[in-house]
Design an enzyme around this catalytic site. Structure first.
Site, PDB file in Angstrom:
ATOM      1  NE  ARG A 149      -6.555 -10.399   4.524  1.00 40.97           N
ATOM      2  CZ  ARG A 149      -7.577  -9.647   4.118  1.00 40.97           C
ATOM      3  NH1 ARG A 149      -7.518  -8.347   4.139  1.00 40.97           N
ATOM      4  NH2 ARG A 149      -8.689 -10.203   3.695  1.00 40.97           N
ATOM      5  CE1 TYR A 167      -4.293  -1.420   0.671  1.00 46.27           C
ATOM      6  CE2 TYR A 167      -3.020  -2.971   1.968  1.00 46.27           C
ATOM      7  CZ  TYR A 167      -4.193  -2.627   1.332  1.00 46.27           C
ATOM      8  OH  TYR A 167      -5.260  -3.485   1.347  1.00 46.27           O
TER       9      TYR A 167
HETATM   10 FE   LIG Z   1      -6.017  -4.701   2.616  1.00 49.43          FE
END
Ligand SMILES: [Fe+2]
Length: 240
Positions: free
Chosen positions: A155, A106
């Site tokens: 994830r 991110y």
């Molecule tokens: Fe996420």
């Protein structure tokens, strides 16, 4: 009062608050039963967002943060319809998304994963659904990433979504996953959802026929908001 009422959330379809497998959920889980207040007029009639602030480039994450060129990675379309619980389109909904880049990182100061940042990718986008509830993004397929949970959990590739429907009471925040990802059944966050059928509804399907030839594969993801109870349906025209 404008006649809009909303079904109560289906609590049995949402994850329980206390989920030891997802360890950061443990401390924030309430220990007392939830109290459900009555819906207020403001929740149902208050202004939701300014439509004029959304521009078409916002929906193209391959180009909306471009500095020196297009974002790097697997180019995809994510599209579908925003529907209420009765299968009717929710027109003019605002859909905002945020996601990791192709390497699973991110653009966020708290993300210290070793994967490289992409200087041409912010991972943020938004668009308005049309009158039929249809929406469409062009983006990069996000990579999976590790996180500190039970050692190192991973994830699956996912995109976060926030949807504003016709009223604040319809606000929905969720995540979509991608068909065929072997990490989905291994994810402790996914596995906080007790019903496998509900998990399936969070999986975007490869939509091969709606690809952009020689550009993007497409994934289809329909978003179902809580249903709208038509309390005054017989007396009030739709939309009032
Ligand atoms: Fe996420």
């Amino acid at each position: 009062m404008n006649g809009l009422h909303f079904y109560r959330r289906e609590r049995n379809q949402h994850p329980p608050s206390y989920t030891p497998g997802y360890k950061s959920a443990v401390l924030r889980a309430p220990f007392r039963p939830l109290v459900s207040p009555e819906q207020s007029d403001l929740e149902m009639t208050g202004p939701v967002f300014g439509h004029s602030d959304v521009s078409p480039i916002d929906a193209d994450l391959i180009r909306n943060a471009m500095v020196t060129g297009e974002a790097i990675g697997e180019r995809i379309i994510v599209h579908g319809r925003v529907l209420d619980e009765n299968g009717r389109p929710v027109p003019n909904a605002l859909i905002e998304i945020w996601q990791a880049n192709a390497g699973g990182r991110y653009l966020h100061t708290n993300d210290s994963y070793m994967a490289a940042l992409d200087p041409n990718f912010s991972g943020c986008g938004r668009c308005m659904a049309d009158a039929e509830g249809y929406y469409k993004f062009r983006t990069i397929k996000p990579g999976p990433y590790p996180w500190p949970n039970n050692g190192s959990d991973w994830r699956p590739s996912h995109i976060h979504l926030s949807i504003f429907g016709e009223a604040f009471a319809q606000r929905l925040i969720t995540q979509l996953y991608f068909e065929g990802d072997p990490l989905i059944p291994m994810c402790p966050i996914v596995n906080t959802i007790p019903d496998p059928e509900v998990i399936e509804r969070l999986v975007a399907r490869l939509d091969f026929k709606n690809q952009m030839p020689f550009d993007c594969l497409a994934y289809r993801f329909d978003i179902v908001l809580r249903g709208r109870r038509q309390t005054y349906f017989e007396n009030h025209p739709e939309g009032l």
